[in-house]
Design an enzyme around this catalytic site. Structure first.
Site, PDB file in Angstrom:
ATOM      1  N   ARG A  32       0.835  -1.205  -0.096  1.00 44.26           N
ATOM      2  CA  ARG A  32       0.042   0.034  -0.014  1.00 44.26           C
ATOM      3  C   ARG A  32       0.946   1.175   0.037  1.00 44.26           C
ATOM      4  O   ARG A  32       0.473   2.119  -0.459  1.00 44.26           O
ATOM      5  CB  ARG A  32      -0.932   0.190   1.228  1.00 44.26           C
ATOM      6  CG  ARG A  32      -2.231  -1.059   1.014  1.00 44.26           C
ATOM      7  CD  ARG A  32      -2.739  -1.592   2.281  1.00 44.26           C
ATOM      8  NE  ARG A  32      -4.034  -2.319   2.167  1.00 44.26           N
ATOM      9  CZ  ARG A  32      -3.804  -3.698   2.007  1.00 44.26           C
ATOM     10  NH1 ARG A  32      -2.582  -4.299   1.706  1.00 44.26           N
ATOM     11  NH2 ARG A  32      -4.897  -4.242   1.827  1.00 44.26           N
ATOM     12  N   ASP A  39      -3.683 -15.524   7.229  1.00 44.62           N
ATOM     13  CA  ASP A  39      -2.457 -15.860   6.591  1.00 44.62           C
ATOM     14  C   ASP A  39      -1.853 -16.852   7.663  1.00 44.62           C
ATOM     15  O   ASP A  39      -0.664 -17.590   7.184  1.00 44.62           O
ATOM     16  CB  ASP A  39      -1.658 -14.701   6.009  1.00 44.62           C
ATOM     17  CG  ASP A  39      -2.286 -14.095   5.042  1.00 44.62           C
ATOM     18  OD1 ASP A  39      -2.988 -14.594   4.133  1.00 44.62           O
ATOM     19  OD2 ASP A  39      -1.983 -12.898   4.778  1.00 44.62           O
ATOM     20  N   ARG A  60       4.094 -19.794   2.839  1.00 48.63           N
ATOM     21  CA  ARG A  60       3.812 -19.949   4.301  1.00 48.63           C
ATOM     22  C   ARG A  60       3.589 -21.509   4.370  1.00 48.63           C
ATOM     23  O   ARG A  60       3.720 -21.748   5.625  1.00 48.63           O
ATOM     24  CB  ARG A  60       2.449 -19.175   4.544  1.00 48.63           C
ATOM     25  CG  ARG A  60       2.639 -17.850   4.188  1.00 48.63           C
ATOM     26  CD  ARG A  60       1.302 -17.164   4.859  1.00 48.63           C
ATOM     27  NE  ARG A  60       1.148 -15.693   4.322  1.00 48.63           N
ATOM     28  CZ  ARG A  60       1.830 -14.700   4.452  1.00 48.63           C
ATOM     29  NH1 ARG A  60       2.896 -14.675   5.325  1.00 48.63           N
ATOM     30  NH2 ARG A  60       1.327 -13.456   3.957  1.00 48.63           N
ATOM     31  N   SER A 103     -12.792  -9.704   2.853  1.00 53.82           N
ATOM     32  CA  SER A 103     -11.559  -9.676   2.122  1.00 53.82           C
ATOM     33  C   SER A 103     -10.840  -8.202   1.744  1.00 53.82           C
ATOM     34  O   SER A 103     -11.380  -7.576   1.373  1.00 53.82           O
ATOM     35  CB  SER A 103     -11.740 -10.410   0.577  1.00 53.82           C
ATOM     36  OG  SER A 103     -10.568  -9.989  -0.279  1.00 53.82           O
TER      37      SER A 103
END
Ligand code: S3P
Length: 429
Positions: free
Chosen positions: A27, A315, A388, A167
């Protein structure tokens, strides 16, 4: 395909810091690029996903200098991006492709976005459908659901959109499109997802209204360049938090971790499991809460996980599964269907890997049931090309009876290029 062999650890000790937050780093580039004036970013995560975002904006004429410490973005202003001369490759990064699609929908030019073999399988309809309602013209494979995506910049109008999924990528794509739309754009989600966009829009001087799970952005607002310090990524810290909980006698201090309440589901879940995690020296940096985390080895017990906490830990489930595998009793995860459309199907991937390590796992459509065991078995685990999953199984290896080999760990560079050396630094054998 480089695999990695982890030997069990005797204990784990040290003081570390983890790299910058991936969501905030993305961002910072996006907003810095469309702001007026210069934005500086300290603590930027130089992982492959964020480099994809950086390259995308460079391809649209934004000047970014990186001296290895500070990133300096010469903002182009709200309407200063230029048409990219080639296809933009978002690599493995869902955040890059979905947010940039929102941002490009209202530009005065044509663009094409694509990604790697994993990203090209992931659903894009969740952003394309609401953007279409705003007036966007976007084409994609599979009836518009899959990348490559071709975006014909169009005039947009604000909408009120009720999303079926919690989301942050959907919400943020619409917020970015909303800056270019006529009127106000409102997004409501079923549970609150991470609110880094809301915080960063405000940090850049934009007006954002947020109430409960609804956020509203007015079109035409100019942003002003700012200085940003990116906190450590709690999603990266997560691997070390779980490692310190499951390796006997471990004690680890992780400094400067972002503890935004929309991201701390992992702390809540592991604490409920009996994990000793202390938040020290809480402070605020660039509009985001930060703390040092002190984690000590703990006896964990199984818990039920579902509802609001799921998007707050979305996550972290691969590594939470590793904690559950070593907890006493059963852990039941529900309401986590979204895990099936991450970098890989993370429910299937973790069920498969934990079974290889001798754990009893029942897969359900929206989660799994994991029966904890005393010690994991040594095994051959698979990353499935997902950073991950790879890091979670390396952590599992620290608490196994024999070595664990994890296939294809190159994918770790998407979010945490320095993971392996840091991991080896704190493990004592
Ligand atoms: C992200 C949002 C989440 C998360 C991803 C990063 C973001 O995805 O899984 O790693 O930066 O907005 P969803 O929006 O698909 O839940």
């Amino acid at each position: 395909m480089n695999s990695y062999i982890v030997q069990p650890a005797k204990t784990l000790r040290g003081e570390i810091s983890v790299p910058g937050d991936k969501s905030i780093s993305h961002r910072s580039i996006m907003l810095g690029s469309i702001a007026r004036g210069e934005t500086t970013v300290r603590g930027f995560l130089r992982g492959e996903d964020n480099i994809s975002t950086l390259n995308a904006f460079r391809a649209m004429g934004v000047r970014v200098e990186d001296d290895g410490e500070i990133l300096r973005i010469r903002g182009a202003g709200l309407h200063g991006l230029s048409e990219p001369a080639d296809v933009i490759d978002c690599g493995n990064s869902g955040t890059s492709i979905r947010l940039i699609t929102g941002l490009l929908a209202g530009q005065g030019f044509f663009s094409v976005l694509t990604g790697d073999q994993y990203l090209r399988k992931r659903p894009m309809g969740r952003v394309i459908e609401p953007l279409g309602r705003m007036g966007a013209t976007i084409f994609g494979r599979a009836g518009g659901d899959k990348a490559p995506l071709a975006i014909v910049g169009s005039e947009l109008a604000g909408i009120s959109y009720v999303s079926k999924v919690a989301s942050a990528q959907v919400k943020s794509a619409l917020m970015l499109a909303g800056l270019y739309a006529d009127g106000a754009t409102t997004v409501t989600e079923p549970h609150l997802s991470r609110d880094h966009s809301e915080r960063m829009f405000r940090h850049f001087g934009a007006d954002v209204e947020a109430a409960g799970t609804t956020v509203t952005v007015r079109g035409g607002q100019e942003l002003d360049g700012r200085d940003i310090v990116v906190p450590g990524d709690i999603s990266s810290a997560a691997f070390f938090i779980v490692a310190a909980l499951i390796v006997p006698g471990a004690e680890l201090l992780i400094r400067g971790v972002g503890v935004n309440p929309t991201r701390t589901g992992i702390i809540d879940i592991l604490t409920a499991m009996g994990g000793a995690i202390e938040l020290l020296d809480r402070r605020e940096v660039s509009g985001e809460p930060v703390a040092d985390l002190l984690v000590r080895a703990s006896r964990l017990k199984g818990v039920e996980i579902g509802g609001d906490v799921v998007p707050r830990a979305i996550d972290e489930f691969p590594v939470i599964c590793v904690a559950a595998a070593l907890a006493e009793g059963k852990t039941v995860l529900r309401d986590a269907r979204e895990l099936r459309v991450k970098e890989t199907d993370r429910i299937a991937a973790m069920a498969d890997n934990l079974r290889r390590a001798g754990v009893q796992v029942v897969e359900t459509e929206d989660g799994m049931e994991i029966s904890g065991t005393e010690k994991l078995q040594g095994c051959m685990a698979e990353s499935f090309g997902d950073h991950r999953i790879a890091m979670s199984m390396l952590v599992a290896g620290l608490a196994a009876r024999d070595s664990v080999t994890v296939s294809d760990i190159a994918c770790i560079a998407t979010s945490f290029p320095t993971f392996v050396p840091l991991f080896e630094q704190v493990a004592e054998r």
